[in-house]
Enzyme design. Structure first.
Site, short mmCIF file in Angstrom:
data_model
loop_
_atom_site.label_atom_id
_atom_site.label_comp_id
_atom_site.label_asym_id
_atom_site.label_seq_id
_atom_site.Cartn_x
_atom_site.Cartn_y
_atom_site.Cartn_z
N CYS A 89 15.46 -21.50 -15.85
CA CYS A 89 14.82 -22.21 -16.96
C CYS A 89 15.40 -21.72 -18.29
O CYS A 89 16.56 -22.00 -18.59
CB CYS A 89 13.31 -22.05 -16.88
SG CYS A 89 12.41 -23.29 -17.86
N HIS A 177 12.37 -24.37 -11.13
CA HIS A 177 11.76 -23.11 -10.71
C HIS A 177 11.67 -23.03 -9.19
O HIS A 177 10.68 -23.46 -8.58
CB HIS A 177 10.37 -22.95 -11.32
CG HIS A 177 10.38 -22.70 -12.79
ND1 HIS A 177 10.59 -21.45 -13.33
CD2 HIS A 177 10.23 -23.54 -13.84
CE1 HIS A 177 10.55 -21.52 -14.65
NE2 HIS A 177 10.34 -22.78 -14.99
N GLU A 179 11.51 -20.10 -7.78
CA GLU A 179 10.90 -18.80 -7.53
C GLU A 179 9.39 -18.81 -7.46
O GLU A 179 8.77 -17.80 -7.11
CB GLU A 179 11.36 -17.81 -8.61
CG GLU A 179 10.59 -17.86 -9.92
CD GLU A 179 10.92 -19.03 -10.83
OE1 GLU A 179 10.43 -19.05 -11.97
OE2 GLU A 179 11.68 -19.93 -10.40
#
Length: 248
Positions: A89, A177, A179
């Protein structure tokens, strides 16, 4: 033992599902919390790679957040040393700017679950081999970047054309994202700054709907993150201290 430097900007944006993979592979992780200690000047001496996490600030806010310049110097240093670098990001945007590309507001904010499309050059990329042509992935961003000269454009979405790129063999920039897990997403939805951001969109987003979509998509996201982050860890090569290769 291999050591990894991690640039963090806010408490709720952490390594997430990447953390246990790194620990299982024997990494020692040092977080540099620029939100708490903006004047830190970390060095990559003794480190084997760099991860730059997300945050609510913009790359072009470096007059307010001088540590963004510090991070870009770290990214440049890591590339000079041929170390693996992962930007997520804001981290991806910092990599793009370090490489001379433009970073600017996207025409719409992507917050929630969105389809991300793999491009032709991504089909042979080791980090993305688990991806189908289109995957639904979690997003939270308002800015975007141009693809730097010499980089490989890997993914796009309907609302944001530049979702991921690779530079040379060891530098990866992911706008989305991979993660996150469900507790992280629920926490993000409750962060006051994030709630204000959602409210500013005048009903275009529903946090309850995002949570419901999370239940539907999170298992697949974990499959993608395990494979992608596992391949990222392989970029470090074997742990010279143990002589063992990274776990599969």
């Amino acid at each position: 033992m291999r050591k990894l430097l991690v640039c963090q900007h806010v408490p709720h944006e952490i390594l997430g599902t990447l953390d246990p993979l790194l620990k299982r592979a024997g990494f020692r992780i040092r977080y540099v919390n620029f939100g708490r200690h903006p004047d830190l000047q970390p060095s990559l001496d003794g480190y084997h790679g760099l991860v730059v996490l997300g945050g609510p600030m913009s790359v072009y806010d470096d007059d307010r957040f001088a540590y963004l310049i510090t991070e870009m110097k770290l990214i440049e240093d890591a590339m000079t040393r041929n170390l693996p670098v992962l930007g997520i990001c804001l981290g991806a945007q910092l990599i793009a700017k370090t490489l001379g590309a433009r970073v600017y507001p996207n025409h719409v904010k992507e917050i929630g679950w969105y389809d991300v499309n793999l491009l032709e050059d991504a089909q042979q990329d080791p980090l993305l081999t688990e991806f189908k042509e289109t995957e639904t992935i979690f997003q939270w961003h308002g800015d975007t970047f141009d693809i730097p000269n010499g980089a490989v454009h890997l993914a796009s979405s309907l609302m944001c054309g530049n979702q991921a790129f690779r530079y040379e063999a060891k530098v990866y920039a992911l706008q989305f994202h991979l993660e996150v897990d469900e507790p992280m997403i629920l926490r993000w939805l409750k962060v006051p700054e994030n709630r204000r951001e959602i409210s500013s969109l005048h009903g275009d987003l529903d946090p309850d709907q995002i949570h419901a979509q999370t239940i539907n998509h999170i298992e697949r996201l974990h499959e993608l993150s395990d494979r992608a982050f596992g391949e990222f860890i392989k970029l470090f090569g074997p742990d010279k201290a143990s002589g063992k290769p990274p776990p599969r």
